[in-house]
Design a protein around this motif. Structure first.
Motif, short mmCIF file in Angstrom:
data_model
loop_
_atom_site.label_atom_id
_atom_site.label_comp_id
_atom_site.label_asym_id
_atom_site.label_seq_id
_atom_site.Cartn_x
_atom_site.Cartn_y
_atom_site.Cartn_z
N TYR A 181 0.83 -1.22 0.00
CA TYR A 181 0.00 0.00 0.00
C TYR A 181 0.86 1.26 0.00
O TYR A 181 0.56 2.24 -0.67
CB TYR A 181 -0.94 0.02 1.21
N ASP A 182 1.94 1.23 0.77
CA ASP A 182 2.83 2.38 0.88
C ASP A 182 3.45 2.73 -0.47
O ASP A 182 3.48 3.89 -0.88
CB ASP A 182 3.94 2.05 1.89
N ILE A 183 3.93 1.71 -1.17
CA ILE A 183 4.57 1.94 -2.47
C ILE A 183 3.53 2.36 -3.52
O ILE A 183 3.80 3.21 -4.37
CB ILE A 183 5.40 0.71 -2.91
N VAL A 184 2.32 1.81 -3.42
CA VAL A 184 1.24 2.22 -4.33
C VAL A 184 0.93 3.71 -4.09
O VAL A 184 0.79 4.50 -5.04
CB VAL A 184 -0.03 1.35 -4.12
N ARG A 185 0.85 4.08 -2.83
CA ARG A 185 0.53 5.47 -2.46
C ARG A 185 1.55 6.46 -3.02
O ARG A 185 1.22 7.52 -3.50
CB ARG A 185 0.47 5.56 -0.93
N TRP A 186 2.84 6.10 -2.95
CA TRP A 186 3.91 7.02 -3.35
C TRP A 186 4.52 6.66 -4.71
O TRP A 186 5.66 7.01 -4.98
CB TRP A 186 4.99 7.05 -2.27
N LYS A 187 3.76 5.95 -5.53
CA LYS A 187 4.29 5.44 -6.81
C LYS A 187 5.01 6.52 -7.63
O LYS A 187 6.14 6.33 -8.08
CB LYS A 187 3.16 4.83 -7.65
N ARG A 188 4.38 7.65 -7.83
CA ARG A 188 4.98 8.66 -8.72
C ARG A 188 6.31 9.17 -8.16
O ARG A 188 7.29 9.30 -8.89
CB ARG A 188 4.01 9.83 -8.93
N LEU A 189 6.32 9.47 -6.86
CA LEU A 189 7.53 9.98 -6.22
C LEU A 189 8.66 8.95 -6.30
O LEU A 189 9.79 9.27 -6.71
CB LEU A 189 7.23 10.32 -4.76
N TYR A 190 8.37 7.70 -5.93
CA TYR A 190 9.40 6.66 -5.91
C TYR A 190 9.92 6.34 -7.32
O TYR A 190 11.12 6.13 -7.51
CB TYR A 190 8.87 5.38 -5.26
N ALA A 191 9.00 6.30 -8.29
CA ALA A 191 9.42 5.99 -9.67
C ALA A 191 10.31 7.11 -10.22
O ALA A 191 11.27 6.84 -10.93
CB ALA A 191 8.19 5.81 -10.56
N GLU A 192 9.99 8.35 -9.86
CA GLU A 192 10.79 9.50 -10.30
C GLU A 192 12.19 9.43 -9.69
O GLU A 192 13.20 9.65 -10.36
CB GLU A 192 10.07 10.79 -9.88
N ILE A 193 12.25 9.09 -8.40
CA ILE A 193 13.55 8.97 -7.71
C ILE A 193 14.36 7.82 -8.32
O ILE A 193 15.56 7.93 -8.55
CB ILE A 193 13.37 8.78 -6.19
N ALA A 194 13.67 6.70 -8.59
CA ALA A 194 14.34 5.51 -9.15
C ALA A 194 14.67 5.68 -10.63
O ALA A 194 15.39 4.86 -11.21
CB ALA A 194 13.46 4.28 -8.95
N TRP A 213 12.08 2.78 -1.49
CA TRP A 213 11.24 2.67 -0.27
C TRP A 213 12.11 2.33 0.95
O TRP A 213 11.97 2.95 2.00
CB TRP A 213 10.15 1.60 -0.49
N CYS A 214 13.01 1.36 0.79
CA CYS A 214 13.89 0.94 1.89
C CYS A 214 14.79 2.09 2.36
O CYS A 214 14.89 2.37 3.55
CB CYS A 214 14.80 -0.22 1.46
N VAL A 215 15.44 2.73 1.41
CA VAL A 215 16.39 3.81 1.74
C VAL A 215 15.67 4.94 2.48
O VAL A 215 16.15 5.44 3.50
CB VAL A 215 17.08 4.35 0.45
N LEU A 216 14.48 5.33 1.99
CA LEU A 216 13.76 6.43 2.61
C LEU A 216 13.19 6.06 3.98
O LEU A 216 12.85 6.93 4.78
CB LEU A 216 12.63 6.93 1.69
N ARG A 217 13.12 4.76 4.25
CA ARG A 217 12.67 4.32 5.57
C ARG A 217 13.84 3.99 6.49
O ARG A 217 13.65 3.51 7.60
CB ARG A 217 11.76 3.10 5.42
N GLY A 218 15.03 4.20 5.99
CA GLY A 218 16.22 3.95 6.80
C GLY A 218 16.51 2.48 7.02
O GLY A 218 17.15 2.10 8.01
N ARG A 234 22.92 7.77 -1.52
CA ARG A 234 23.01 9.23 -1.35
C ARG A 234 22.19 9.97 -2.41
O ARG A 234 21.54 10.97 -2.12
CB ARG A 234 24.47 9.68 -1.41
N ARG A 235 22.24 9.45 -3.63
CA ARG A 235 21.48 10.09 -4.72
C ARG A 235 19.97 10.02 -4.45
O ARG A 235 19.23 10.97 -4.71
CB ARG A 235 21.83 9.40 -6.04
N ILE A 236 19.53 8.88 -3.91
CA ILE A 236 18.10 8.71 -3.59
C ILE A 236 17.66 9.77 -2.57
O ILE A 236 16.64 10.44 -2.75
CB ILE A 236 17.83 7.27 -3.05
N LYS A 237 18.45 9.94 -1.52
CA LYS A 237 18.09 10.92 -0.48
C LYS A 237 18.10 12.35 -1.03
O LYS A 237 17.23 13.16 -0.72
CB LYS A 237 19.06 10.80 0.70
N GLY A 238 19.09 12.64 -1.89
CA GLY A 238 19.19 13.97 -2.50
C GLY A 238 18.01 14.27 -3.41
O GLY A 238 17.43 15.36 -3.37
N LYS A 239 17.65 13.27 -4.23
CA LYS A 239 16.52 13.42 -5.15
C LYS A 239 15.21 13.60 -4.38
O LYS A 239 14.35 14.38 -4.78
CB LYS A 239 16.46 12.17 -6.04
#
Length: 404
Positions: free
Chosen positions: A52-65, A83-88, A103-108
């Motif tokens: 559900y979490d990844i479905v909710r943030w699909k656009r943001l995560y796909a853009e970062i990835a 998802w893993c990186v942003l959740r630590g 690092r790039r994921i966090k920056g993006k």
């Protein structure tokens, strides 16, 4: 937290079904959870909540990835890694996660969080429509609220039990609840749990129903002994609430175009001990015509965009299309014109949606009042419920009275 291979793979498979095959998230998760009988409650909640979490943030995560639809399996693992990186969470040493640019994921993420359509993960057209209909500030606040996981709220079935007794019974089964001010029959779970396995559920002591949704039946101002028609009954959450408010006296006619939903309503009514519900499938126009001028109360829980319930159905924002909104507005006004004829003189009708868009709500009521059928009605009161103000689903409810 250590990631387990079979749980991660099950989640990725579920995401593939939802994103690439257009399946409904709730159905996919239900099916996925049956895959391995050895999974415990923690495993199952990991799959459900992560999906559900990844479905909710699909656009943001796909853009970062930096991946585009349709997603390959490799793309889905990249999204999962975001998802893993942003959740630590520590990424496991698997080939699928090799070379993940932490690092790039966090920056993006920091960069994209400044732009609302990415930050709140919403399609461009929907973002523009929301601003147009609600204004910049209100839309921004509402989007943020709709991206928070919805609380679990139950409605006490007062045909069988009082709210205080239900709270005590659930506590005996290890489920703590709190009372909701201004919602007399509602209890909110303090922690998520599978309440469908409880004895209290099996005995029909409650139904799962959001607090905002519980407002709809109350608005209809029913009394025991009345004849009430629920025109878009579905599986009957509001019909059951009406039965309780009417103390099982009088008649509720539950209509729907889908016979399988009415079957489910019959099953739920039996469990709830609601004996005054008569289900009728709308298989021809005769079914409606027979009811003209006969009902004290009519409920139109109209089909809508469902934008008020995105917190519990996050995949809806990816399935929704502008053309659907245009056609659903036409359907809403047709339903209002047709079903309003069921109300007898002096009777009342409620028009409700789980949408937050004025074009599906108050504008439809104003449009209806200008039609031939609508000229016989007057608007008595209306309620606009926004998630960021209530903490619950977004809803619209209007009470109209037939005066001639």
């Amino acid at each position: 937290m250590r990631l387990h291979r079979n749980l991660v793979f099950a989640t990725v498979d579920a995401l593939n079904e939802i994103f690439n095959n257009g399946e409904y998230a709730d159905k996919v998760i239900e099916k996925t959870l049956k895959r391995d009988k050895r999974w415990g409650s923690r495993d199952r909640s990991f799959i459900a909540e992560t999906t559900y979490d990844i479905v909710r943030w699909k656009r943001l995560y796909a853009e970062i990835a930096d991946v585009k639809e349709p997603f390959s399996r490799e793309d889905l693992f990249r999204i999962f890694a975001v998802w893993c990186v942003l959740r630590g969470l520590k990424l496991p040493d698997w080939p699928q996660f090799e070379g993940t640019p932490v690092r790039r994921i966090k920056g993006k993420f920091d960069e994209l969080s400044r732009i609302r359509k990415y930050r709140e993960s919403i399609p461009d057209w929907l973002d523009e429509l929301g601003v147009q209909e609600l204004g910049e500030t209100k839309w921004t606040q509402e989007l943020k609220a709709l991206n928070v996981q919805a609380p679990v709220v139950v409605r006490t079935n007062t045909l069988k039990i009082k709210p205080s007794e239900l709270a005590a019974k659930l506590e005996e089964e290890g489920i703590e609840t709190s009372n909701l001010r201004n919602y007399p029959e509602a209890l909110e779970l303090k922690e998520r749990a599978n309440i469908f396995r409880t004895q209290a559920f099996k005995e029909g002591f409650f139904e799962v129903q959001d607090a905002s949704s519980q407002r709809v039946a109350e608005f209809l101002d029913v009394k025991p002994g009345m004849r009430v028609v629920d025109t878009c009954a579905g599986a009957g959450g509001k019909s059951l609430h009406l039965a309780a408010l009417m103390e099982n006296k009088g008649q509720i006619i539950a209509l729907d175009i889908y016979g399988n939903k009415l079957k489910e309503l019959k099953r739920r009514a039996k469990r709830a001990g609601a004996h005054n519900i008569d289900t009728r499938s709308i298989d021809s126009t005769k079914v409606i015509k027979k009811l003209y001028d006969t009902a004290d109360r009519v409920l139109i829980d109209a089909p809508c965009s469902g934008l008020g319930v995105l917190s519990r159905n996050p995949d809806a924002k990816w399935k929704l299309q502008p053309e659907f909104l245009d056609s659903i507005r036409k359907t809403q006004i047709e339903i209002l014109q047709k079903y309003s004829r069921i109300v007898k003189k002096g009777g009342k009708m409620v028009y409700a949606t789980c949408s937050i868009l004025p074009s599906e709500n108050e504008k439809q009521v104003q449009l209806f009042l200008k039609t031939e059928e609508g000229s016989q009605f007057q608007l008595k009161k209306e309620k606009k419920i926004l998630s960021h103000e209530s903490g619950y689903d977004g809803f619209y409810i209007a009470l109209l009275e037939r005066n001639q």
